[in-house]
Scaffold this motif. Structure first.
Motif: not given
Lengths: 303, 195
Positions: A234-237, A244-249, A275-280, A289-294
């Motif tokens: 559960k990741l804070p936003l 409109d949507e959030y995606v994990i990459e 063990n992972l590294r991912f981006t929201v 338009v896509s923006d990196k959240i974290d």
């Protein structure tokens, strides 16, 4: 009028003039003046050729004019003598020596030297003015060239910085792409391993996933679902963000959804427990338009 | 100045006629005298240009003006004395020429100078007459008739007029009258010397 004075006109033409002589002042004095001029020029030897012949022919017909010639001769003689008497007598100047001649030549008393000196002064003045102007022009040209050079240097510097920035951006983008690719590959490898039946991190004990936000720093722990090999995160936003949507990459996520709890917004998703590294990433569907959240790093450990 | 003939004949006395002539020339006495002298000068030139001998010129002028004066003395009204005098002069000339037809004067040597004594006498008379002129008139006549200067400087007469404060036309008239005055003076002087 000369014809009248020389007696060369017809009787009628002469009478026409005579009738006007006593009543026309201008005509009368024009004739009288002309006659005096002719007589004077005759006695001074100024008449010649046909004019002289006409005058002398007329003289033979007029005793009165011959008398006028005698008077004119006397008058012209006196005029000449008086002019000669009025002219200053030539002064005898002693012959100057060579040195005095040389000195006189170079002195400013001589008109030639005065003119030469004046000309020299004018030339020097013009020359000075020209050189001053030329120097000013040269300095101005030098300043212009220097300005141009500085401007070019500045432009070049800006171009270099722009190129560096672009290169940096490109490199950054490429690095980011590489990192993202690496994470993806890691996730796939993990999945592959998991699908091959490798040891599940959750078998034989309780495991906890620690998720650290690389941007903000804080971490949270989430329990790994036993046997499932997944961990629900559960990741804070940002509640004010209007994506409109959030995606994990970078990781195979499932069940992603946005939840609101007590005025806060979260992204909930199930990730493979490893063990992972991912981006929201946040997306606006209208603009695409896509923006990196974290960026996040997840590590699994036995509890 | 030619004197009126005392034995004029018909009409009033020639003295009265002469006074009538002056009155007809100008109501102002002084101006009338100037105009009378001017008329004499012009008549003399007229007769000279018609080829009359020098010795006859003054006589011809006198005869002309006597007749004009006599006409006025007879009560005739003459509007323009100068124009009338022209007509009279023509008649006088014809009377003069008819009995004495003009013969060509013997060819002389106009280029030759006058014989020594006569030439010197003329020069002395000229000096005497020039000395009688006021300085400005002397400057005028010597400057106006300077042939060499006039040839060298076409503006000589114009500058002379400016210096003397006269117009070009007035300078011309003054110069011509002065020259006539000088001529009469020299003539009288030579006559006194018996030449």
């Amino acid at each position: 009028m000369k014809q009248f004075l020389y007696g060369e006109l017809s009787e009628e033409a002469s009478q026409a003039i005579e009738e006007r002589l006593l009543v026309n002042d201008e005509l009368f004095y024009e004739l009288a003046d002309l006659e005096n001029d002719l007589v004077d020029r005759y006695v001074c030897g100024k008449l010649s050729g046909e004019e002289l012949r006409r005058f002398e022919r007329a003289l033979t017909k007029s005793e009165e004019r011959r008398e006028r010639v005698k008077d004119a001769r006397a008058l012209q003689r006196r005029i000449t003598e008086r002019k000669q008497a009025a002219a200053p007598a030539p002064v005898k100047v002693p012959r100057p020596s060579f040195w005095s001649l040389l000195s006189e030549f170079f002195s400013l008393r001589a008109p030639a030297m005065r003119y030469a000196t004046a000309a020299l002064v004018v030339l020097l003045g013009l020359g000075t003015a020209w050189f001053s102007y030329d120097g000013y022009r040269a300095r101005r040209e030098l300043a212009r060239v220097r300005d141009e050079q500085a401007r070019r240097e500045s432009d070049l510097q800006r171009a270099i910085e722009e190129a560096r920035r672009q290169m940096s951006d490109e490199q950054g983008r490429k690095l980011s792409e590489s990192e993202s690719r690496v994470r993806q590959l890691e996730a796939e490898l993990e999945t592959l391993r998991h699908e091959r039946g490798g040891t599940q991190p959750t078998s034989g004990g309780l495991f906890v996933a620690t998720v650290v936000s690389l941007g903000r720093g804080p971490s949270e722990e989430f329990h790994v679902r036993p046997g499932a090999g997944l961990v629900e995160v559960k990741l804070p936003l940002d509640p004010d963000a209007d994506y409109d949507e959030y995606v994990i990459e970078g990781a195979r996520a499932s069940g992603q959804k946005v939840v609101h709890e007590r005025g806060r917004k979260y992204l909930v998703a199930a990730l493979p427990a490893r063990n992972l590294r991912f981006t929201v990433v946040g997306r606006r569907t209208a603009t695409g338009v896509s923006d990196k959240i974290d960026d996040y790093r997840m590590t699994i450990r036995r509890r | 100045m030619p004197e009126p003939n005392q034995n004029a004949g018909e009409g009033r006395t020639s003295g009265d006629a002469f006074r009538e002539l002056l009155s007809a020339l100008d109501p102002d006495r002084e101006l009338a005298a100037e105009r009378y002298l001017e008329l004499c000068y012009r008549l003399r030139k007229l007769f000279a240009w018609k080829g009359c001998p020098s010795s006859d010129l003054d006589d011809l002028v006198d005869r002309t003006l006597d007749r004009v004066a006599r006409k006025l003395g007879q009560g005739e009204t003459i509007e323009n004395v100068s124009a009338y005098a022209t007509g009279v002069a023509k008649k006088v000339w014809l009377e003069h020429v008819r009995p004495k037809p003009t013969t060509l004067a013997p060819a002389s040597e106009p280029l030759a100078d006058e014989p020594g004594e006569e030439g010197k006498a003329r020069l002395d008379c000229l000096d005497e007459c020039l000395a009688k002129l006021p300085p400005q008139d002397r400057e005028l006549i010597l400057g106006y008739y300077d042939v060499e200067e006039n040839e060298k400087n076409k503006e000589n007469r114009r500058h002379l007029a400016e210096r003397l404060g006269k117009s070009g036309g007035a300078l011309k008239v003054s110069a011509n009258r002065l020259r006539e005055r000088l001529r009469k003076c020299v003539e009288d002087c030579l006559r006194r010397k018996g030449l």
